[in-house]
Design a protein around this motif. Structure first.
Motif, short mmCIF file in Angstrom:
data_model
loop_
_atom_site.label_atom_id
_atom_site.label_comp_id
_atom_site.label_asym_id
_atom_site.label_seq_id
_atom_site.Cartn_x
_atom_site.Cartn_y
_atom_site.Cartn_z
N CYS A 91 0.81 -1.22 0.00
CA CYS A 91 0.00 0.00 0.00
C CYS A 91 0.84 1.27 0.00
CB CYS A 91 -0.92 0.01 1.22
SG CYS A 91 -2.16 -1.29 1.22
N LYS A 92 2.16 1.11 -0.04
CA LYS A 92 3.05 2.26 0.11
C LYS A 92 2.79 3.32 -0.95
CE LYS A 92 7.37 1.56 -0.72
NZ LYS A 92 8.77 1.09 -0.58
N ASP A 93 2.55 2.91 -2.18
CA ASP A 93 2.35 3.86 -3.27
C ASP A 93 0.87 4.09 -3.59
OD1 ASP A 93 5.11 4.14 -3.60
OD2 ASP A 93 5.21 2.37 -4.88
N LEU A 94 -0.01 3.56 -2.76
CA LEU A 94 -1.44 3.75 -2.97
C LEU A 94 -1.95 4.89 -2.10
CD1 LEU A 94 -2.70 0.05 -2.99
CD2 LEU A 94 -2.15 1.48 -4.95
N LEU A 95 -2.94 5.58 -2.62
CA LEU A 95 -3.54 6.69 -1.87
C LEU A 95 -4.68 6.13 -1.04
CD1 LEU A 95 -3.21 9.81 -1.68
CD2 LEU A 95 -5.13 9.97 -3.27
N VAL A 96 -4.38 5.75 0.20
CA VAL A 96 -5.38 5.13 1.07
C VAL A 96 -5.57 5.99 2.31
CG1 VAL A 96 -5.99 3.08 2.40
CG2 VAL A 96 -4.72 2.84 0.26
N PRO A 97 -6.79 6.43 2.61
CA PRO A 97 -7.02 7.23 3.82
C PRO A 97 -6.75 6.42 5.08
CG PRO A 97 -8.89 7.37 2.30
CD PRO A 97 -8.02 6.26 1.81
N MET A 98 -6.01 7.02 6.01
CA MET A 98 -5.74 6.38 7.29
C MET A 98 -6.72 6.91 8.35
SD MET A 98 -3.15 4.31 6.76
CE MET A 98 -3.92 3.92 5.20
N ASP A 99 -6.61 6.38 9.56
CA ASP A 99 -7.52 6.77 10.63
C ASP A 99 -7.17 8.12 11.24
OD1 ASP A 99 -8.98 4.44 10.35
OD2 ASP A 99 -7.77 3.34 11.80
N ASP A 100 -5.91 8.53 11.14
CA ASP A 100 -5.48 9.77 11.78
C ASP A 100 -5.59 10.95 10.81
OD1 ASP A 100 -4.84 8.40 14.09
OD2 ASP A 100 -2.79 8.00 13.44
N ASP A 101 -6.05 12.09 11.32
CA ASP A 101 -6.06 13.32 10.53
C ASP A 101 -4.61 13.80 10.37
OD1 ASP A 101 -8.76 13.13 10.56
OD2 ASP A 101 -9.11 14.78 11.96
N GLU A 102 -4.26 14.21 9.16
CA GLU A 102 -2.89 14.68 8.96
C GLU A 102 -2.79 15.55 7.72
OE1 GLU A 102 -0.17 11.47 8.33
OE2 GLU A 102 -1.08 10.87 6.43
N VAL A 103 -1.76 16.40 7.72
CA VAL A 103 -1.41 17.23 6.57
C VAL A 103 0.08 17.02 6.32
CG1 VAL A 103 -1.11 19.58 5.71
CG2 VAL A 103 -3.20 18.96 6.94
N LYS A 104 0.44 16.74 5.07
CA LYS A 104 1.84 16.55 4.71
C LYS A 104 2.19 17.41 3.50
CE LYS A 104 2.58 11.79 6.36
NZ LYS A 104 2.98 10.42 5.95
N VAL A 105 3.41 17.94 3.52
CA VAL A 105 3.90 18.72 2.38
C VAL A 105 5.37 18.37 2.17
CG1 VAL A 105 4.25 21.01 1.40
CG2 VAL A 105 2.35 20.63 2.98
N GLU A 106 5.73 18.05 0.93
CA GLU A 106 7.13 17.80 0.59
C GLU A 106 7.42 18.41 -0.77
OE1 GLU A 106 6.75 13.32 -1.30
OE2 GLU A 106 6.97 13.53 0.88
N THR A 107 8.71 18.63 -1.05
CA THR A 107 9.10 19.27 -2.30
C THR A 107 9.96 18.33 -3.14
OG1 THR A 107 11.08 20.21 -1.28
CG2 THR A 107 9.07 21.54 -1.23
N TYR A 108 9.93 18.55 -4.45
CA TYR A 108 10.83 17.85 -5.36
C TYR A 108 10.96 18.68 -6.64
CZ TYR A 108 6.69 16.26 -7.97
OH TYR A 108 5.52 16.22 -8.70
N PHE A 109 12.01 18.40 -7.41
CA PHE A 109 12.24 19.14 -8.65
C PHE A 109 12.00 18.22 -9.85
CE2 PHE A 109 14.37 22.03 -5.81
CZ PHE A 109 14.18 23.28 -6.40
N ASP A 110 11.21 18.71 -10.78
CA ASP A 110 10.99 18.04 -12.06
C ASP A 110 10.97 19.14 -13.12
OD1 ASP A 110 10.36 16.45 -14.17
OD2 ASP A 110 8.30 16.02 -13.53
N ARG A 111 12.16 19.58 -13.50
CA ARG A 111 12.38 20.74 -14.37
C ARG A 111 12.06 22.05 -13.66
NH1 ARG A 111 9.36 19.45 -19.90
NH2 ARG A 111 7.76 18.81 -18.39
N THR A 112 11.17 21.99 -12.70
CA THR A 112 10.86 23.15 -11.88
C THR A 112 10.46 22.65 -10.49
OG1 THR A 112 9.54 25.17 -11.71
CG2 THR A 112 8.42 23.22 -12.52
#
Length: 222
Positions: A91-112
């Protein structure tokens, strides 16, 4: 009249006969006998249930036919841990809702510079419009968004890109500032739902699980 009293074997959980004695069994002795018999039968049924469950476990876990009970339970625990680990990997790459409320933000570069942000919380009717308004207020363009629901839980993942050229946000401080801004924006939406008096966590979506992906047409350019 000859009567024989019974005693309960604590180890075997069975009634055993005591030496015979002469005399009429009184009411108290009859009650004691009935209680011992009932307890013995309850113990026998309990042992049968335990043995039946152990037999089921032996059939589920390989190579456990000759294991004693303690070793069998240890093997089952190990097997369950391994299955849980494999499930998490799957399930690592699947978008599955978990029981805990959370907000995540990460950055990466793909030409920009891109920001990958997600919010997981209970669904409410106005949630999607609130998220859309919050994202529109940011100095970023939406590249894609993906939504997954499970029961009353929802997870929304966004990919956002800098509106300017790829060198516009080379400063690490500026990137961190924008990352914090995205996090605070999504957190405010999350907290708004928690504070809403008319919001009911029991609200469920029409389908048990529904997943849909949208892509901004501008994401294919450049």
């Amino acid at each position: 009249m000859v009567s024989q009293a019974l005693m309960l074997d604590a180890e075997e959980g069975e009634l055993l006969k005591e030496p015979a004695r002469i005399g009429k069994m009184g009411i108290s002795e009859a009650k004691a006998f009935a209680a011992l018999k009932s307890h013995s039968e309850a113990e026998r049924r309990r042992r049968e249930r335990i043995n039946a469950h152990l037999a089921t476990l032996r059939g589920l876990v390989p190579c456990t036919e000759k294991m004693d009970k303690a070793t069998l339970l240890a093997a089952v625990i190990s097997q369950v841990k391994e299955l849980k680990k494999n499930a998490l990997e799957a399930c690592k790459d699947l978008l599955v809702p978990m029981d805990d409320d959370e907000v995540k933000v990460e950055t990466y570069f793909d030409r920009t510079l891109h920001f990958k942000a997600s919010i997981c919380c209970d669904y409410r009717p106005e949630l999607l419009s609130e998220l859309q308004n919050a994202i529109d207020a940011l100095p970023l363009k939406m590249v894609s968004t993906e939504i997954s629901t499970l029961g009353s839980r929802l997870k929304n993942e966004f990919v956002l890109a800098d509106r300017r050229n790829k060198n516009a946000l080379d400063d690490a401080g500026a990137i961190q500032l924008l990352t914090n801004s995205i996090h605070q924006t999504l957190t405010s939406v999350l907290e708004k739902g928690s504070a809403s008096p008319e919001y009911s966590p029991g609200t469920t979506l029409p389908n048990k699980r529904r997943r849909v992906t949208f892509f901004d047409s501008s994401s294919s350019s450049s």
